[in-house]
Design an enzyme around this catalytic site. Structure first.
Site, PDB file in Angstrom:
ATOM      1  N   ASN A  15      95.951  79.930  57.515  1.00 16.12           N
ATOM      2  CA  ASN A  15      94.704  80.661  57.785  1.00 16.12           C
ATOM      3  C   ASN A  15      95.066  82.124  57.517  1.00 16.12           C
ATOM      4  O   ASN A  15      95.841  82.725  58.266  1.00 16.12           O
ATOM      5  CB  ASN A  15      94.313  80.444  59.236  1.00 16.12           C
ATOM      6  CG  ASN A  15      92.896  80.831  59.594  1.00 16.12           C
ATOM      7  OD1 ASN A  15      92.550  80.829  60.758  1.00 16.12           O
ATOM      8  ND2 ASN A  15      92.042  81.149  58.636  1.00 16.12           N
ATOM      9  N   CYS A  85      89.708  85.031  67.174  1.00 20.98           N
ATOM     10  CA  CYS A  85      90.348  84.205  66.149  1.00 20.98           C
ATOM     11  C   CYS A  85      91.757  83.900  66.621  1.00 20.98           C
ATOM     12  O   CYS A  85      92.578  84.805  66.756  1.00 20.98           O
ATOM     13  CB  CYS A  85      90.367  84.924  64.798  1.00 20.98           C
ATOM     14  SG  CYS A  85      91.221  83.995  63.504  1.00 20.98           S
ATOM     15  N   ARG A 210      82.499  79.267  60.765  1.00 18.98           N
ATOM     16  CA  ARG A 210      81.295  80.090  60.636  1.00 18.98           C
ATOM     17  C   ARG A 210      81.638  81.391  59.916  1.00 18.98           C
ATOM     18  O   ARG A 210      82.514  82.129  60.314  1.00 18.98           O
ATOM     19  CB  ARG A 210      80.772  80.372  62.054  1.00 18.98           C
ATOM     20  CG  ARG A 210      79.603  81.291  62.170  1.00 18.98           C
ATOM     21  CD  ARG A 210      79.276  81.562  63.636  1.00 18.98           C
ATOM     22  NE  ARG A 210      80.388  82.158  64.362  1.00 18.98           N
ATOM     23  CZ  ARG A 210      80.304  82.661  65.587  1.00 18.98           C
ATOM     24  NH1 ARG A 210      79.153  82.614  66.227  1.00 18.98           N
ATOM     25  NH2 ARG A 210      81.347  83.179  66.175  1.00 18.98           N
ATOM     26  N   CYS A 218      92.281  76.732  61.986  1.00 13.79           N
ATOM     27  CA  CYS A 218      91.434  77.514  62.898  1.00 13.79           C
ATOM     28  C   CYS A 218      92.017  77.358  64.297  1.00 13.79           C
ATOM     29  O   CYS A 218      92.020  76.253  64.846  1.00 13.79           O
ATOM     30  CB  CYS A 218      89.988  77.021  62.853  1.00 13.79           C
ATOM     31  SG  CYS A 218      88.890  77.824  64.042  1.00 13.79           S
ATOM     32  N   GLY A 219      92.527  78.450  64.853  1.00 15.96           N
ATOM     33  CA  GLY A 219      93.192  78.382  66.146  1.00 15.96           C
ATOM     34  C   GLY A 219      92.259  78.038  67.286  1.00 15.96           C
ATOM     35  O   GLY A 219      92.546  77.153  68.097  1.00 15.96           O
ATOM     36  N   THR A 220      91.123  78.740  67.391  1.00 17.39           N
ATOM     37  CA  THR A 220      90.173  78.405  68.448  1.00 17.39           C
ATOM     38  C   THR A 220      89.636  76.994  68.234  1.00 17.39           C
ATOM     39  O   THR A 220      89.372  76.264  69.190  1.00 17.39           O
ATOM     40  CB  THR A 220      89.006  79.409  68.499  1.00 17.39           C
ATOM     41  OG1 THR A 220      88.381  79.475  67.210  1.00 17.39           O
ATOM     42  CG2 THR A 220      89.480  80.787  68.915  1.00 17.39           C
TER      43      THR A 220
END
Length: 289
Positions: A15, A85, A210, A218-220
């Site tokens: 990422n 993020c 998004r 994507c960490g979250t």
């Protein structure tokens, strides 16, 4: 504005981010400028941009300056603002270490989702305290083509819809955002995760972020996936009194997510600085001005 602006490039499980040091909050990077910098063909290229600002110098972070010296001003690849993020937070911490602002050990980072705790380990991995997940009530459905799945609504400071599928290919190309209903569940848009099982407490995911499209990680989103999977598995730490740890494979690598009985979530993974250089401010001005 100076004729040249320093930048770095980094990634966390692929990422990737453009990093712009701006300690005194002197740069006015418009959404168009951010999108130009993140463009993979005409710019530097990245899933998003991390602007590094002293908390005391930024109006959105000034109240957090007593807890965290540095504010992560995160922007999506299209220039829009995001609350948080997870992978970006690790890369942000790695930059602070790279620049000599911090050393191994513990530190705090200010974000639009609040102050996040960070630990930089000797082996290079970085652990981020991601806060608690919120699980809004109400049924949510994700659709790709003719297939639809029920999804878990998880908020990690930013919104997620987590769908368990039989095959990650069922997510489609993820160039555009998969439809999620009801739209009222996510008035500001949503990150959508598609998840398959790989083994005990081990899953794999793909994600449409998004404002960025499909990303390598994507960490979250990985945190949202771990929380949703734990609830599905009946492993809610608040109920069992035991931490729940899940390994989450993403296209760009592997993250380890632990949810504690008090609800706090920690994410551990790598973060790498790969390059640094200068942006030509005249190019920026010509590109969006």
């Amino acid at each position: 504005m100076s004729t040249r602006i320093a930048f770095l490039k980094g990634h966390g499980t692929e990422n990737d981010f453009v990093i712009v040091p701006d300690p005194e909050n002197a740069l006015d990077l418009s959404p168009a400028a951010v999108a130009a910098l993140c463009d993979r063909r005409a710019g530097i290229g990245g899933d998003g941009l991390l602007r590094v600002v002293r908390s005391a110098a930024h109006p959105e972070a000034r109240a957090m300056a007593g807890e965290a010296e540095w504010f992560m001003d995160y922007r999506n690849g299209d220039g829009s603002i995001a609350e948080m993020c997870g992978n970006g937070s690790r890369v942000f911490a790695r930059y602070l270490q790279h620049a000599g602002h911090v050393a191994e050990g513990d530190l705090a980072i200010a974000t639009r989702a609040g102050v996040k705790t960070v630990h930089i380990a000797k082996n290079g991995d970085i652990t981020i305290g991601m806060g608690r997940a919120r699980l809004p009530e109400g049924d949510v459905t994700v659709t790709v083509g003719e297939r639809s799945w029920p999804a878990r609504n998880v908020n990690m400071g930013n919104p997620h819809a987590v769908a368990f599928v039989a095959d990650l290919a069922h997510a489609g190309d993820l160039y555009t955002a998969p439809p999620v209903s009801p739209a009222s569940a996510y008035p500001d848009g949503v990150n959508v995760e598609f998840v398959v099982d790989r083994g005990p407490r081990h899953v794999a995911m793909r994600v449409h972020e998004r404002g960025s499209g499909e990303t390598r990680s994507c960490g979250t989103g990985a945190c949202a996936v771990a929380v949703a999977t734990a609830r599905r598995d009946g492993a809610d730490p608040a109920v069992t009194g035991t931490p729940a740890t899940y390994t989450v494979d993403v296209p760009g690598g592997r993250l380890v997510i632990t949810e504690r009985p008090d609800g706090e979530i920690e994410m551990t993974g790598p973060a790498v600085i790969v390059a640094e250089g200068e942006i030509d401010a005249e190019w920026l001005a010509q590109t969006f001005g």
